[in-house]
Design a protein around this motif. Structure first.
Motif, PDB file in Angstrom:
ATOM      1  N   ALA A  57       0.831  -1.202   0.000  1.00  0.00           N
ATOM      2  CA  ALA A  57       0.000   0.000   0.000  1.00  0.00           C
ATOM      3  C   ALA A  57       0.867   1.254   0.000  1.00  0.00           C
ATOM      4  O   ALA A  57       1.977   1.253   0.545  1.00  0.00           O
ATOM      5  N   PHE A  58       0.350   2.292  -0.618  1.00  0.00           N
ATOM      6  CA  PHE A  58       0.937   3.627  -0.550  1.00  0.00           C
ATOM      7  C   PHE A  58      -0.156   4.551  -0.047  1.00  0.00           C
ATOM      8  O   PHE A  58      -1.326   4.405  -0.409  1.00  0.00           O
ATOM      9  N   LEU A  59       0.241   5.502   0.784  1.00  0.00           N
ATOM     10  CA  LEU A  59      -0.707   6.412   1.396  1.00  0.00           C
ATOM     11  C   LEU A  59      -0.168   7.825   1.270  1.00  0.00           C
ATOM     12  O   LEU A  59       1.004   8.074   1.561  1.00  0.00           O
ATOM     13  N   GLY A  60      -1.013   8.725   0.804  1.00  0.00           N
ATOM     14  CA  GLY A  60      -0.563  10.106   0.672  1.00  0.00           C
ATOM     15  C   GLY A  60      -1.667  11.010   0.161  1.00  0.00           C
ATOM     16  O   GLY A  60      -2.782  10.560  -0.109  1.00  0.00           O
ATOM     17  N   PRO A  61      -1.347  12.281   0.031  1.00  0.00           N
ATOM     18  CA  PRO A  61      -2.330  13.245  -0.468  1.00  0.00           C
ATOM     19  C   PRO A  61      -2.794  12.909  -1.883  1.00  0.00           C
ATOM     20  O   PRO A  61      -2.072  12.252  -2.641  1.00  0.00           O
ATOM     21  N   ARG A  62      -3.963  13.384  -2.211  1.00  0.00           N
ATOM     22  CA  ARG A  62      -4.534  13.137  -3.546  1.00  0.00           C
ATOM     23  C   ARG A  62      -3.569  13.554  -4.656  1.00  0.00           C
ATOM     24  O   ARG A  62      -3.462  12.895  -5.678  1.00  0.00           O
ATOM     25  N   SER A  63      -2.834  14.643  -4.447  1.00  0.00           N
ATOM     26  CA  SER A  63      -1.904  15.129  -5.478  1.00  0.00           C
ATOM     27  C   SER A  63      -0.839  14.080  -5.795  1.00  0.00           C
ATOM     28  O   SER A  63      -0.442  13.923  -6.947  1.00  0.00           O
ATOM     29  N   GLU A  64      -0.373  13.355  -4.783  1.00  0.00           N
ATOM     30  CA  GLU A  64       0.613  12.299  -5.031  1.00  0.00           C
ATOM     31  C   GLU A  64      -0.026  11.130  -5.764  1.00  0.00           C
ATOM     32  O   GLU A  64       0.567  10.584  -6.700  1.00  0.00           O
ATOM     33  N   ALA A  65      -1.227  10.737  -5.353  1.00  0.00           N
ATOM     34  CA  ALA A  65      -1.916   9.625  -6.018  1.00  0.00           C
ATOM     35  C   ALA A  65      -2.222   9.971  -7.469  1.00  0.00           C
ATOM     36  O   ALA A  65      -2.044   9.141  -8.362  1.00  0.00           O
ATOM     37  N   ASP A  66      -2.665  11.198  -7.710  1.00  0.00           N
ATOM     38  CA  ASP A  66      -2.972  11.617  -9.081  1.00  0.00           C
ATOM     39  C   ASP A  66      -1.726  11.603  -9.961  1.00  0.00           C
ATOM     40  O   ASP A  66      -1.806  11.300 -11.149  1.00  0.00           O
ATOM     41  N   GLY A  67      -0.569  11.926  -9.390  1.00  0.00           N
ATOM     42  CA  GLY A  67       0.688  11.909 -10.141  1.00  0.00           C
ATOM     43  C   GLY A  67       1.385  10.565 -10.134  1.00  0.00           C
ATOM     44  O   GLY A  67       2.451  10.402 -10.730  1.00  0.00           O
ATOM     45  N   ASN A  68       0.787   9.585  -9.433  1.00  0.00           N
ATOM     46  CA  ASN A  68       1.360   8.237  -9.296  1.00  0.00           C
ATOM     47  C   ASN A  68       2.796   8.287  -8.771  1.00  0.00           C
ATOM     48  O   ASN A  68       3.657   7.515  -9.185  1.00  0.00           O
ATOM     49  N   ARG A  69       3.051   9.215  -7.834  1.00  0.00           N
ATOM     50  CA  ARG A  69       4.367   9.363  -7.191  1.00  0.00           C
ATOM     51  C   ARG A  69       4.135   9.667  -5.714  1.00  0.00           C
ATOM     52  O   ARG A  69       3.561  10.704  -5.378  1.00  0.00           O
TER      53      ARG A  69
END
Length: 137
Positions: A57-69
């Motif tokens: 799993a990876f967890l982070g702000p939407r901006s990170e998920a949207d950038g896949n980083r």
């Protein structure tokens, strides 16, 4: 989640493995680059420091998920769930972020790529591949 030696579950969540430097200095609002790379190469969880299993799993702000980083290393699914639940009560930083405000997502995956910094001072990034699911955290 298996707590690190001498730490309670709550302490391990408030100061993850990847946020403690070699001198024992802990700061939940910054990821220690050396530890982040160790998590990736040794396939260990950024929160508890134990060996990862699948799914990751990876967890982070939407901006990170949207950038896949993602800035924070990979996690056990259980550690990610516990950390997501604890985020609302986090004082100060959380998982390498100064502020834990706004929408966060949890991405589950079968694997990931480590994106090493190209220049000194640049961050390490983690890019999930073979994404299984994206959930509100």
């Amino acid at each position: 989640m298996v707590p690190r030696v001498g730490m309670t579950d709550l302490e391990a969540l408030s100061v993850p493995f990847a946020c403690i430097d070699d001198d024992g200095q802990a700061d939940a609002s910054r990821v220690v680059k050396k530890r982040a790379i160790r998590c990736a190469l040794s396939r260990i969880c950024g929160i508890c420091g134990d060996t990862l299993n699948r799914p990751i799993a990876f967890l982070g702000p939407r901006s990170e998920a949207d950038g896949n980083r993602f800035a924070f290393p990979p996690l056990h699914l259980s550690c990610a769930r516990e950390s997501a639940a604890a985020r609302a009560d986090a004082v100060g930083g959380h998982l390498g972020h100064v502020h834990a405000d706004g929408a966060w997502l949890m991405v589950t995956t079968g694997g990931f790529d480590l994106i090493r910094p190209s220049r000194r001072g640049d961050p390490v990034w983690f890019s999930p591949n073979s994404v299984i699911e994206i959930l509100e955290a």
